[in-house]
Structures are given as C-alpha cells and as structure tokens.
Design an enzyme around this catalytic site. Structure first.
Site, PDB file in Angstrom:
ATOM      1  CD  GLN A  40      -7.210  -7.527   7.813  1.00 32.00           C
ATOM      2  OE1 GLN A  40      -8.107  -7.307   7.013  1.00 32.00           O
ATOM      3  NE2 GLN A  40      -6.036  -8.030   7.443  1.00 32.00           N
ATOM      4  CD  GLU A  68      -1.721  -2.422   1.563  1.00 26.75           C
ATOM      5  OE1 GLU A  68      -0.526  -2.669   1.849  1.00 26.75           O
ATOM      6  OE2 GLU A  68      -2.621  -3.273   1.686  1.00 26.75           O
TER       7      GLU A  68
END
Ligand SMILES: Cc1ncc(C[n+]2csc(CCOP(=O)(O)OP(=O)(O)O)c2C)c(N)n1
Ligand SMILES: [Mg+2]
Lengths: 171, 588
Positions: B115, B52
């Site tokens: 998460q 990312e």
C-alpha cells in the site's frame, strides 16, 4: 493586439525557491503540465544558511505566455520570488561546457588551436583525446561545438545557463 | 515550553486548535495510530464514508457551505489514490481542503512496500501544495501551515502525507499562533490607483455589465453583501458564472441570469455587446467565453482577482486589480460614494431597453406537458416548494445540473454546491452529506441525474449511519442526457453508450440502504411527492421520471461565439439539424 503582443521571444527567469524535496519537480511539473517550453534549466543551492536555491530557466513564448509562467511560478508555495531577467535588461548569462574531442594528427592540432582562440582550457588529455572546458554565452559554446564536430567531437556535457542582472541591485 | 506528543496526538491537537469539528475519512493500516487517537477523544467528530472520493467531496460540500476548511483523512496507497478526483475537483473550484494521508514508514518509502504509492508525486499537480512529513518535530508546523495555505489567497486543497513511524514518534507541539509562513503571502488589498481608475471606467460606461464568479463566494458573505450594494449604487446589469450563483439574488431586476454555454440569451448577449465588462472573481473559463476571438469584441475589461495567474491567462484585460473581492468592492464603493459620479443615464436607458428586448426572447421557456414531467418543470416545482425553507442544493453533472442552475433561484451565497471546473459526476451525494453534517437542521437536496448518482450511491450508507437526512432528487431520464445531447448535435444522433442501461429500481435501492424511496411519474403527482420528501426526517431517494429526450437550452455549442447561441425554439426535440464546425467538434 499589437505585433509585439504576439512576438515569440526567449526569456531568462531567475526563480528563488526553498531548497526542499520536490521543489524542482513542482517547477518542472508546472512547465510540462501547462505546456510551456524549457530551453535550459539550471538549479543549485545559492544561499546555504537560508536553504535557498536559485533556478534559472530559459523559456520561449509570447509576452502573455511569459507573464503567465511568471505568475504561475510565483503561485507555488515554496517560491520566494521570480525575476524576468530579460525584461529587467540585458542580463549576464553564461554557460559552461565540457567537450571531449578524440583524434590524431592535423585534426588534433586544429582542435587545440581553435580551443585557444575560444579561450577554452584543456582539463584532461591523452595522446588520443582532449577534454576542453569552455565558458561563455550560449552562442559561443554552440559555435565551438559546431567547429569541433569534424575534428572528432565525441561527447559534450553542458551546465545550462546561469544568469544574473547587471548593476548593483540584488534579487 | 513545547509539549511532547506522538505524531498522532499532534494531528488531533492541531485539528482541534484549527477549530475543526468534523472530518470525513476512511481507515487503513497506515493511519491506524491517528484513528486510535480519534477513538480516545470527542472534540472532533469523524464521519465514516464508504469510498475516499466521497470523503473528499463531503469535505468540499462542508467547506463550500460554511466557508471553513474541509478536512479528510485517508490511508496510504488506494486510500490516497481514491481521493485524487476530489482533490482535483477542489483545486479546479478553489475549495479549501486539508487532506491527511497515511504513508508507509519512512524507511520503507521507495521500496514498493504494501500500500505504498508516491502520494506527494501523484497529488502534486492536483493540490495547491503538499507535504511529506519526515520528522515529527515538523508535523505541527506543517499542519497549521496547511490550513493557512488552504484558506488563504485563492483557496485550494493541501495534502499532508504522514508516514506511520512519524505518527508513533514523539515530538514537540507548536501552537498555530507561533507560525508565520515564509513565502506565501497573497495580496488582499487592491491597488488604490487601479481602484480609482476602475471607478472612473465604471462611471463612464454606456453599456456595462458585471460578470461575477466563485471568487465572490470564496471571499466570504461580506463580498456578496458589498456586491449587492455596488450593483444597487450603479444600477448596472449583472450576470454570474455557475460557481458564482447566489452571490446576487436571482429575483432582482438587475439579474440577467447565469451566463456561458447554457446561460441566458440576455446574459450572453450583454457580455457580447457591452462596452465595459467588470469581472469580479471569475476566470474567463472556456464555458464562459466560447470562441475566444469572438468574445466580447468591443469591450474594455476590468478584472478583479486574488490570483495574479488568472489575469491575462486567456483574455487580455485593460485593467487588472489583484486583491480579495470584498476588500476591492469595499474600496470601490467608498471611492464611488466620495465622487458621486454622474452616469450617462441616456446611454444606460438605451442599454437596458436593449437588454429588455433580449429578455423578451424568453430563452428559458420550454414546452410544458401534462402527460410527462418535464425536467425543467420538476426543478421549478422543487424551487417553489422549498422557497421559504432553509435549503442547500448540491448537484451532479449533466443536464440536470444546468437545469438546476437555470431554474432554481438562488438568493444567498454558500447555498449552491456544484462541480464546475472538473465536472465530476458523483459529486452531489457526498457533497450533500458534507453540507448536512455542517447544517444538521437544514434541508439539503442533491439534484441528480440517474447516471451520476450511481457513481457514489454507496454514500447513502454514510447518510444513514450518521443520521444525515439528505434528499437525492434524481431527474431520471434514463440517459446520460448531456452526452446524448452532444451526440445529437455532433454525431448525427448516434447514441453510442449513452443510454442508462439496466438501471436499478431506485425506490428499492433506497429501501435496501434503509432510506426512503419515492417515485413520481406524472406531473400531477409531483407536488405531493416533493412535499413528502421535504417532510421526511430520513434520507430520501426521489426517482423523478422525466421526459427522456428533453434537451438543455439555450446552448452555445463548443467553438461558437456568444452571438451564435441555439435556443429551444430553433429546434424541436426530434429534428435537430445543426452542424458544428470540425474545430468545434474537437473541443470538449
Ligand atoms: C466522472 C465523470 N465521467 C464522465 C463524465 C462525462 N459526462 C458528463 S455529463 C454525463 C452524463 C450524466 O448523466 P446523468 O447523470 O444521467 O445526467 P443527465 O445529463 O441525464 O441529466 C457524462 C457521462 C463526467 N462529467 N464525469
Ligand atoms: Mg440522466
């Protein structure tokens, strides 16, 4: 640079913000992240229909730092406006404190006498304690608390400063 | 009538309405509904990255080379935290980004769900603004607002955190034209009186210098054009920061080269001795000013900036003008033309003569060799052999970055992408991928160091998958050269962990990624290899073996003043004997 440029002084800033989640964190994060002082901070929604809150911050710094703080605050997206009340003139600034004093006998009598002199209200009492409510300038509150110390001061809660510009103009 | 759509549909609709053609991203549980929508459409192309951080830098490269907002899409938790470096980079260099992050469902927020992370909390200090969307009916407004905030005023990154239930929920879609921002309205036009005063000050200067920065690039191509026009009108010397390179052509007689820590002698001395400094879109960064109390002591300073908080932040200026560079320059030119002022030509002649003596020091000169490739020479050859090409340059961070800035002559804006404020190693490869995605026919080169390149090397896979033929030109000195140079100066040559140990074979590495690997070891083979790289239609990793101990000069050591600049001629590579003050050592 003139002497004035370096002189450290306390300023009171009024910051009008959208009352949305995280807005206070943004303001406080700015101060901690950039190393500015917060001497006092109060916040509350002041215009309910518009969801606007007013944050009053007392901070200390040189004129250059104060100008920075102002500009940095104005750059935050949910900030509608910042007024440096100290620069605009001599603002009305007040604080409220709740002061718990525990004791018996002479000390108890003395604390009540002083409270009257300071125009503090008794908002709760038993035979062993008083809770006084006092409003005024910060210096007055500081003085009152100092006087209560030997008389059985047990606990203090303070609101921080609320401040507003004198005169008919509004922010 | 507002149209009803799911949150995920609203995201794609808003992106399309904002004119977004490419986004960079990586999927995960919390963004699956949005990925499902991506699957169903073909208005927006999705470039799958390999990390990312790469998505964020690719979006930065895309944004900086096009002037548009760069967009990335990542999942919650680790997806969001991996993007943080790129967001911070974009904040420091004022790059417009919109970053969409997935979040766990609204009712799970705060429960340490799988998460989950506090994305808005984590990204608050590294974005211009961020949003957590709690109601699908706010989503379209927030998306359009995010694009507006990202690109307006001083640009920057904006995060939109969208819980998964909001992506599934149905709500009404609001078009971009229906949105007016409540508070954020940056000042674009400069104050007319201040502009007239500035023209007077500029006309009356005896030793003027233009000091320009990334703000000119951000303001758009018109700003660079107007800058050229104004410099031509006045005939004054001009220098620029790292971020501003390309706004003014490097082959112009009035160009002094880059200024700052590794700037030219003439640029830094002109800053030091000028009587008027005209700062256009720069921010008196510490890489530029050196020791603050010795920074340009005798000058009056004009500062043009769109961000009021940049004014008087570290350097007190005499005349601030808040506004967009292009608007302010246009006005200054108009006022200048109307007044046709008489400049003090005798003083200016003297000033130029002084500048010419400084130029005579040839501060970028280095000893070239024919047994080993000097890194400066490699950049010079790369520049010469790509001069007539449609070329974009990105860099990593280190000596190679500074050599690229010094020896590659930029003549147009938006052609130079580098991590200036944050100094992020690993920026260059993904940034090049972003640039190439926006300019498929152009030649895109990342001038890299071997240590930096390894930080985001996995993005080669992205380049191959999406047929983005970027060229990774590594100046391989087997050292974290910039760290080694500082250790030489500040720590008596104790090279603690700055040797690039156990390096991969970059040619084989390239091949393993299905890229082309090239290697040059001797100056004589350099040109041929560079040509081969340029001609190659595939991504290339070029392992350019350069002199291992070359240092980057000129240099103003940290904590020193402009007038205390070190030049290459003061040193030989092996007997560096310079002491930096304790105060200077403490600085970065
Ligand atoms: C992510 C990150 N970590 C650490 C640094 C500190 N740093 C600055 S330059 C540098 C060395 C870079 O080495 P290399 O990429 O080989 O470039 P060279 O200086 O040798 O040209 C390091 C470690 C940084 N800028 N970024
Ligand atoms: Mg290296």
């Amino acid at each position: 640079m003139t002497q004035n440029q370096n002189s450290i002084a306390q300023h009171t800033l009024a910051v009008l913000v959208d009352n949305e989640p995280g807005v206070l964190a943004r303001v406080i994060g700015l101060f901690s992240g950039r190393g500015y002082n917060i001497d006092s901070l109060t916040v509350s929604e002041t215009m309910h229909e518009k969801h606007l809150s007013r944050i009053t911050i007392a901070t200390t710094g040189s004129p250059m730092v104060i100008e920075q703080i102002r500009n940095q605050l104005e750059r935050l997206v949910p900030v509608h406006g910042v007024t440096d009340l100290t620069v605009e003139g001599n603002p009305i600034a007040r604080e409220l404190a709740l002061v718990k004093v525990v004791g018996k006998g002479d000390k108890r009598v003395e604390s009540l006498r002083l409270a009257e002199a300071f125009r503090a209200q008794v908002v709760d009492a038993s035979t062993e304690h008083f809770i006084f409510e006092i409003t005024g300038r910060v210096s007055k509150i500081e003085q009152f608390i100092t006087l209560m110390e030997p008389l059985g001061l047990a606990e203090v809660a303070r609101t921080g400063i609320a401040a507003i510009e004198r005169g008919p103009e509004a922010m | 009538m507002a149209r009803m759509m799911t949150g995920a549909e609203i995201v794609l609709e808003a992106l399309a309405e904002q004119g977004v053609e490419d986004i960079f991203g990586y999927p995960g549980g919390a963004v699956l509904p949005i990925y499902d929508e991506i699957f169903k459409q073909n208005r927006v192309r999705h470039v799958l990255v390999r990390h990312e951080q790469g998505a964020a830098h690719a979006a930065e490269g895309y944004a900086r080379s096009t002037g548009k907002v760069g967009v990335l899409l990542v999942t919650s938790g680790p997806g969001a935290t991996n993007a943080v470096t790129g967001l911070t980079d974009a904040l420091m260099d004022s790059i417009p980004l919109v970053c969409i992050t997935g979040q766990v469902a609204t009712q799970l927020i705060g429960s340490d769900a799988f998460q989950e992370c506090d994305t808005v909390g984590i990204t608050r200090p590294c974005t211009k603004h961020n949003y957590l969307v709690r109601d699908v009916n706010d989503l379209a407004r927030i998306l359009h607002e995010a694009f507006y905030v990202a690109r307006s005023g001083r640009p920057g990154p904006v995060v939109i955190d969208i819980p998964k239930d909001v992506q599934f929920a149905k709500g009404s879609y609001l078009g971009a034209n229906r949105i007016v921002h409540k508070t954020y309205r940056p000042q674009i036009k400069g104050n007319a009186t201040a502009i007239r005063d500035a023209v007077d000050m500029i006309a009356g200067a005896k030793r003027p210098v233009f000091y320009t920065g990334g703000g000119v690039i951000n303001s758009g191509p018109a700003a660079s054009k107007l800058l050229r026009e104004f410099v031509e009108l006045t005939g004054y010397p001009i220098t620029s920061t790292l971020m501003g390179l390309g706004a003014f052509p490097a082959d112009d007689q009035k160009w002094l080269g880059m200024l700052g820590m590794h700037g030219t002698y003439e640029a830094n001395l002109a800053m030091n001795q000028c009587d008027l400094m005209v700062n256009i879109g720069a921010r008196f960064d510490d890489r530029i000013t050196g020791r603050l109390d010795a920074f340009s002591p005798d000058s009056r300073k004009i500062h043009i900036d769109i961000d009021p908080s940049s004014i008087n932040k570290t350097v007190k200026v005499d005349l601030p003008i808040i506004g967009d560079c292009a608007h302010v320059l246009e006005e200054m030119i108009r006022v200048w033309r109307a007044r046709a002022p008489q400049a003090d030509s005798a003083a200016l002649k003297k000033w130029w003569a002084q500048i010419d003596t400084w130029r005579g020091r040839k501060s970028l000169q280095y000893k070239n060799r024919d047994d080993v490739i000097m890194p400066q020479y490699a950049i010079q050859r790369l520049y010469e052999l790509t001069r007539d090409k449609d070329v974009y340059i990105t860099t990593e961070v280190g000596q190679h970055q500074m050599w690229a800035a010094q020896y590659f002559g930029f003549k147009d804006p938006n052609r130079w992408m580098t991590s200036g404020g944050l100094g992020t190693m690993g920026y260059g490869i993904p940034a090049a991928i972003g640039v190439q995605a926006a300019h498929p026919q152009s030649l895109v080169i990342d001038i890299a160091g071997e240590a930096s390149a390894l930080m985001t090397i996995q993005e080669l896979s992205t380049a191959v998958q999406h047929r983005l033929p970027v060229k990774i030109f590594i100046l391989n000195n087997e050292y974290m050269g910039m760290v080694r140079q500082w250790q030489e100066l500040l720590h008596d040559g104790r090279y603690s962990h700055s040797y690039s140990h156990s390096l991969p074979d970059f040619v084989k590495l390239a091949e393993a990624y299905h890229c082309v690997g090239l290697r040059a070891e001797k100056p004589a083979e350099l040109d041929g290899m560079i040509r081969e790289m340029i001609e190659c239609p595939h991504p290339v990793v070029f392992d350019c073996r350069v002199h291992k101990l070359a240092n980057c000069f000129p240099m103003i050591p940290s904590g020193a003043a402009h007038s205390e600049m070190l030049l290459a001629e003061d040193f030989e590579d092996d007997d560096i004997d310079y002491t930096v003050s304790d105060e200077g050592k403490a600085m970065v």
